[in-house]
Design an enzyme around this catalytic site. Structure first.
Site, mmCIF file in Angstrom:
data_model
loop_
_atom_site.group_PDB
_atom_site.id
_atom_site.type_symbol
_atom_site.label_atom_id
_atom_site.label_comp_id
_atom_site.label_asym_id
_atom_site.label_seq_id
_atom_site.Cartn_x
_atom_site.Cartn_y
_atom_site.Cartn_z
ATOM 1 N N LYS A 7 42.973 38.933 40.933
ATOM 2 C CA LYS A 7 43.695 39.309 41.559
ATOM 3 C C LYS A 7 44.497 39.564 43.039
ATOM 4 C CE LYS A 7 42.143 44.080 39.298
ATOM 5 N NZ LYS A 7 40.645 43.397 39.129
ATOM 6 N N ARG A 52 44.062 51.755 35.657
ATOM 7 C CA ARG A 52 43.259 51.163 34.941
ATOM 8 C C ARG A 52 43.057 51.595 33.902
ATOM 9 N NH1 ARG A 52 40.071 48.572 39.533
ATOM 10 N NH2 ARG A 52 38.621 46.498 38.814
ATOM 11 N N ARG A 94 30.049 35.858 44.202
ATOM 12 C CA ARG A 94 30.769 36.110 44.965
ATOM 13 C C ARG A 94 30.166 37.169 46.355
ATOM 14 N NH1 ARG A 94 35.351 39.864 42.938
ATOM 15 N NH2 ARG A 94 34.202 41.467 42.584
ATOM 16 N N ARG A 96 28.206 42.161 47.253
ATOM 17 C CA ARG A 96 28.455 43.164 47.460
ATOM 18 C C ARG A 96 27.776 44.398 46.788
ATOM 19 N NH1 ARG A 96 34.911 43.696 44.954
ATOM 20 N NH2 ARG A 96 34.441 45.332 42.819
ATOM 21 N N ARG A 107 31.239 46.485 34.019
ATOM 22 C CA ARG A 107 32.615 46.823 34.348
ATOM 23 C C ARG A 107 34.143 46.288 33.778
ATOM 24 N NH1 ARG A 107 31.355 44.567 39.654
ATOM 25 N NH2 ARG A 107 32.891 44.120 40.227
HETATM 26 P P1 ADP Z 1 37.007 44.831 40.576
HETATM 27 O O1 ADP Z 1 38.555 44.177 40.495
HETATM 28 O O2 ADP Z 1 36.086 43.394 41.178
HETATM 29 O O3 ADP Z 1 35.828 45.201 39.331
HETATM 30 P P2 ADP Z 1 38.013 46.579 42.790
HETATM 31 O O4 ADP Z 1 37.793 46.351 44.118
HETATM 32 O O5 ADP Z 1 39.218 46.386 41.969
HETATM 33 O O6 ADP Z 1 36.649 45.515 41.550
HETATM 34 O O7 ADP Z 1 37.004 48.053 41.976
HETATM 35 C C1 ADP Z 1 35.701 48.317 42.644
HETATM 36 C C2 ADP Z 1 35.303 49.624 41.691
HETATM 37 O O8 ADP Z 1 36.600 50.293 42.067
HETATM 38 C C3 ADP Z 1 35.313 49.369 39.760
HETATM 39 O O9 ADP Z 1 34.274 49.017 39.369
HETATM 40 C C4 ADP Z 1 35.460 51.281 39.872
HETATM 41 O O10 ADP Z 1 34.471 52.175 39.960
HETATM 42 C C5 ADP Z 1 36.516 51.693 41.112
HETATM 43 N N1 ADP Z 1 38.014 51.285 41.210
HETATM 44 C C6 ADP Z 1 38.837 50.545 41.645
HETATM 45 N N2 ADP Z 1 40.251 50.739 41.210
HETATM 46 C C7 ADP Z 1 39.450 51.955 40.282
HETATM 47 C C8 ADP Z 1 41.533 52.589 39.071
HETATM 48 N N3 ADP Z 1 42.400 52.021 39.345
HETATM 49 N N4 ADP Z 1 41.145 53.491 39.038
HETATM 50 C C9 ADP Z 1 39.686 54.046 39.106
HETATM 51 N N5 ADP Z 1 38.007 52.977 39.488
HETATM 52 C C10 ADP Z 1 38.753 52.109 40.369
#
Ligand code: ADP
Length: 237
Positions: A18, A93, A127, A157, A168
Site C-alpha cells: 500500500k 479499516r 521487512r 517494527r 493483524r
Molecule cells: P500494516 O499495514 O502493516 O498493518 P500500518 O502501519 O498500516 O501497518 O498499521 C499499523 C497498526 O496501526 C495497525 O496494526 C493498527 O493497530 C493501527 N492502525 C493503522 N491504521 C488504522 C486504522 N485505520 N484503524 C485502526 N487502527 C489502525
C-alpha cells in the site's frame, strides 16, 4: 480549469505494498500521502494523548478505536497541503471509518491491493522499517541498524512479530474485508463504480503501472461522462 481535489483510498492487508503504490499516486496526482499507521507511530513517538491511548492496541496487533484514528485523520486533513487531495494508506479499516471519510471529504477512487495470506506472512516477517520516515525494505537487501537516506535507522517494527502479524491478518479478514465489499458497491455522481481491484502479487514496477493505469481509466471515464452531462468536473465526487 481548476481540478477538484482527489481523495483516493488504498486498501489491502499489511505488506500488500500500500505504502509503495501510494507514493506512486502522490507523484502522479500531486496529492499528499496520509498513512494512518505512520501518523499513529508519530503520535506515539511524540507521546501525544492520542498516541498514548493507541499504543496498547497497536502493540497487540489490534485496530485502534475508530474515535482515535478518525480524530487523527481529520486533524491531518485540516492541514493546507491536504486541500488538493490525498491518498489514504491504511485508512479506512472499518465500516464506521469508511462512512465517516465519505461524509467528510468524499472519495474519488478506492484501490484494493489483493494478495494471499502466504505472501503477506513472507513479506511482513522479512521487512525492516526506517524508525524515522517509515520507509520499508526487505531483510534480503539491507541489515538491521543500516541507515536510511533520511538518516534514520532500519529496524524490525515492534508489531512485525509472527503472532502480531497473524492477529493483524485475522483483523483484516474479519473487519476490513467488509469495507472492501462496501466500496465495491459505491457509485459516484456520474453513476460509475469507484472501486478498483489489483493483484498485488507481482513486482513493484508492474503493480505500480497497473494501479496508475486503472486510476487514469477511471478518472478519464468520469471526465467524459461529466462532459456529456454538462457538468464541469474531473470525475471526483
Ligand atoms: P500494516 O499495514 O502493516 O498493518 P500500518 O502501519 O498500516 O501497518 O498499521 C499499523 C497498526 O496501526 C495497525 O496494526 C493498527 O493497530 C493501527 N492502525 C493503522 N491504521 C488504522 C486504522 N485505520 N484503524 C485502526 N487502527 C489502525
Amino acid at each position: 480549469m481548476k481540478q477538484r481535489p482527489k481523495y483516493i483510498i488504498m486498501i489491502g492487508p499489511q505488506a500488500s505494498g500500500k505504502g509503495t503504490y501510494s507514493k506512486a499516486i502522490v507523484e502522479k496526482y500531486g496529492v499528499v500521502h496520509i498513512s494512518s499507521g505512520q501518523l499513529l507511530r508519530d503520535n506515539i513517538k511524540n507521546e501525544t494523548r492520542l498516541g498514548k491511548k493507541a499504543k496498547p492496541y497497536i502493540d497487540a496487533g489490534n485496530l485502534v478505536p475508530d474515535k482515535i484514528i478518525i480524530k487523527i485523520i481529520k486533524k491531518r486533513l485540516k492541514e493546507k497541503d491536504a486541500k488538493d487531495g490525498a491518498v489514504f494508506d491504511g485508512f479506512p479499516r472499518t465500516l464506521s471509518q469508511a462512512r465517516s471519510i465519505i461524509k467528510y471529504v468524499g472519495v474519488s477512487a478506492v484501490v484494493y491491493a489483493n494478495i494471499s495470506d502466504e505472501i503477506v506472512f513472507e513479506r511482513a516477517a522479512g521487512r525492516l522499517t526506517c524508525e524515522n520516515c517509515g520507509s520499508i525494505s526487505g531483510v534480503k537487501y539491507i541489515k538491521q541498524g543500516q541507515k536510511c537516506a533520511c538518516g534514520g535507522e532500519y529496524k524490525v517494527r515492534e508489531d512485525d512479530t509472527k503472532e502480531v502479524i497473524a492477529r493483524r491478518l485475522a483483523n483484516f479478514h474479519e473487519i476490513t474485508k467488509p469495507v472492501v465489499r462496501f466500496f465495491e458497491r459505491v457509485i459516484d455522481a456520474q453513476g460509475q463504480k469507484i472501486f478498483i481491484e489489483i493483484d498485488a502479487t507481482g513486482s513493484i514496477e508492474s503493480v505500480n503501472k497497473n494501479v496508475l493505469a486503472s486510476l487514469e481509466k477511471l478518472f478519464n471515464y468520469s471526465k467524459k461522462e461529466a462532459k456529456k452531462a454538462g457538468k464541469v468536473t474531473d470525475g471526483t465526487n
